[in-house]
Design an enzyme around this catalytic site. Structure first.
Site, short mmCIF file in Angstrom:
data_model
loop_
_atom_site.label_atom_id
_atom_site.label_comp_id
_atom_site.label_asym_id
_atom_site.label_seq_id
_atom_site.Cartn_x
_atom_site.Cartn_y
_atom_site.Cartn_z
N GLY A 20 0.80 -1.21 0.00
CA GLY A 20 0.00 0.00 0.00
C GLY A 20 0.84 1.26 0.00
N VAL A 25 -1.14 6.22 4.27
CA VAL A 25 -0.30 5.60 5.29
C VAL A 25 0.98 5.04 4.68
CG1 VAL A 25 -0.19 3.75 6.99
CG2 VAL A 25 -2.28 5.09 6.76
N SER A 117 -6.80 0.04 12.81
CA SER A 117 -7.50 1.31 13.00
C SER A 117 -8.13 1.32 14.39
CB SER A 117 -8.59 1.47 11.94
OG SER A 117 -9.50 2.48 12.30
N SER A 118 -8.31 2.51 14.93
CA SER A 118 -8.93 2.62 16.25
C SER A 118 -10.40 2.23 16.24
CB SER A 118 -8.77 4.05 16.78
OG SER A 118 -9.36 4.98 15.89
N CYS A 119 -11.00 2.05 15.05
CA CYS A 119 -12.41 1.65 15.00
C CYS A 119 -12.61 0.20 15.44
CB CYS A 119 -12.97 1.84 13.60
SG CYS A 119 -12.38 0.66 12.38
N TYR A 146 -15.63 -2.99 8.38
CA TYR A 146 -14.20 -2.68 8.31
C TYR A 146 -13.50 -3.07 9.61
CZ TYR A 146 -9.95 0.18 7.89
OH TYR A 146 -8.64 0.62 7.84
N LYS A 150 -10.28 -5.74 10.42
CA LYS A 150 -9.05 -5.37 11.11
C LYS A 150 -8.84 -6.19 12.38
CE LYS A 150 -7.42 -2.49 8.21
NZ LYS A 150 -6.15 -2.81 7.52
N ASN A 175 -7.19 8.51 14.20
CA ASN A 175 -7.53 9.17 12.94
C ASN A 175 -6.30 9.86 12.36
OD1 ASN A 175 -10.60 8.89 13.11
ND2 ASN A 175 -10.12 9.90 15.05
N HIS A 189 -12.35 10.94 4.93
CA HIS A 189 -12.62 11.08 6.35
C HIS A 189 -12.87 12.55 6.67
CE1 HIS A 189 -10.57 7.09 6.36
NE2 HIS A 189 -11.47 6.85 7.29
#
Length: 322
Positions: A20, A25, A117-119, A146, A150, A175, A189
């Site tokens: 990626g 990122v 991710s923090s989600c 999502y 993760k 984020n 976002h």
């Protein structure tokens, strides 16, 4: 700690694959590694290597045999995209992760960092969110597909550690924002969306800007270059099965973020809020005690980070994802 890991600088000449590397990122990690003296970086654009294609991924790993890997490739998006296309976010991310992790295992990758991710944390987790809160409550419904993908990646890393004894690790950034972000109206976002919205309003002489929600949710933002610095730090200093939170440890309301963006963009019109639109999680602040205990601190403050991102957006407005 696993027996085979020694906390020391990684070999700067060993093959290092950044999955990626063209995204927000991955490109930041590529810049970080290049600046740190890594001489054998490997990257493939999605048009060259579709990470959802298992056979292609295995052929790639067989040809390059990377010693180190950062898995930063993912299908990402904001609330609207996640809510509208949950199957895509679940299926694409699961396939990317499983293919890359299985191929890395098959072809001898020693050190691997999986980015999530923090989600992944429960919608109503106690604040600030500790790593141990994973899987202790219900996820935010607007991005649960999502998040599940993760979470599966974190468990995959832990399983490799248990079964094969490899020092693979996971990092969960808050984020992120910065150069290379997605500024599209549907896929972005909140922070890049605000930058685009206010900059277009300023240039178009628009009197009023309408934002989603109430503006009350609290969010933590980390510049992507700080995130990349933290990732290299973790690869050289941390070894453990538990994911590591990566953030600043400070949060701000969406209204405050909107005000800073408007000021830095130079927009002086009215700001209104469409309270019929969803806010998402009320607050999401990461506990970054583990990361700070390892010796890392962020360097880029929010206002200067937003200002530099606006400058990058304006310089690249004709080619950014809009």
């Amino acid at each position: 700690m696993l027996a085979g890991f020694v906390a020391e600088p990684l070999d700067r000449d060993a093959p290092f694959y950044v999955a990626g590397h063209r995204g927000l990122v991955g490109s930041a990690i590529w810049r970080q590694l290049s600046g740190a003296g890594f001489t054998n970086l490997i990257g493939k654009a999605s048009g060259e290597l579709d990470l959802r294609d298992r056979d292609a991924v295995f052929r790639f790993f067989a040809a390059h045999r990377p010693v180190n890997v950062v898995l930063a490739a993912a299908k990402v998006g904001g609330i609207l995209a996640n809510s509208t296309y949950p199957v895509d976010f679940l299926s694409d991310n699961l396939r990317i992760q499983v293919n890359v992790l299985d191929a890395a295992l098959e072809h001898g990758t020693h050190r691997l960092l999986f980015l999530g991710s923090s989600c992944i944390y429960p919608k109503l987790a106690p604040q600030p969110i500790k790593e141990e809160y994973l899987l202790t409550g219900h996820l935010e419904p607007t991005n649960d597909a999502y998040a599940i993908a993760k979470i599966a990646g974190i468990l995959h890393i832990q399983a490799v550690r248990r079964q094969y004894g490899l020092p693979w690790i996971s990092a969960m950034p808050t984020n992120l924002y910065g150069p290379g972000d997605n500024f599209s109206s549907e896929g972005s976002h909140v922070l890049p969306a605000l930058i685009r919205r206010y900059d277009e309003a300023r240039r178009g002489g628009i009197d009023t800007v309408m934002n989603w929600g109430t503006g009350s949710p609290l969010r933590e933002f980390l510049h992507v270059d700080d995130m990349a610095s933290a990732c290299l730090h973790l690869m050289e200093h941390y070894d453990g099965p538990e994911q590591v939170n990566v953030g600043t440890g400070e949060d701000h309301s969406i209204k405050e973020i909107a005000r800073i963006v408007a000021e830095e963009v130079g927009y002086t019109g009215n700001i209104e809020w469409d309270t019929s639109k969803p806010d998402g999680t009320p607050r999401k602040l990461l506990d970054v005690s583990k990361l700070r205990a390892s010796g890392w601190e962020p360097k880029i403050d929010l206002r200067s980070g937003i200002a530099s991102t606006i400058a990058w957006y304006r310089e690249h407005v004709d080619v950014v994802r809009t």
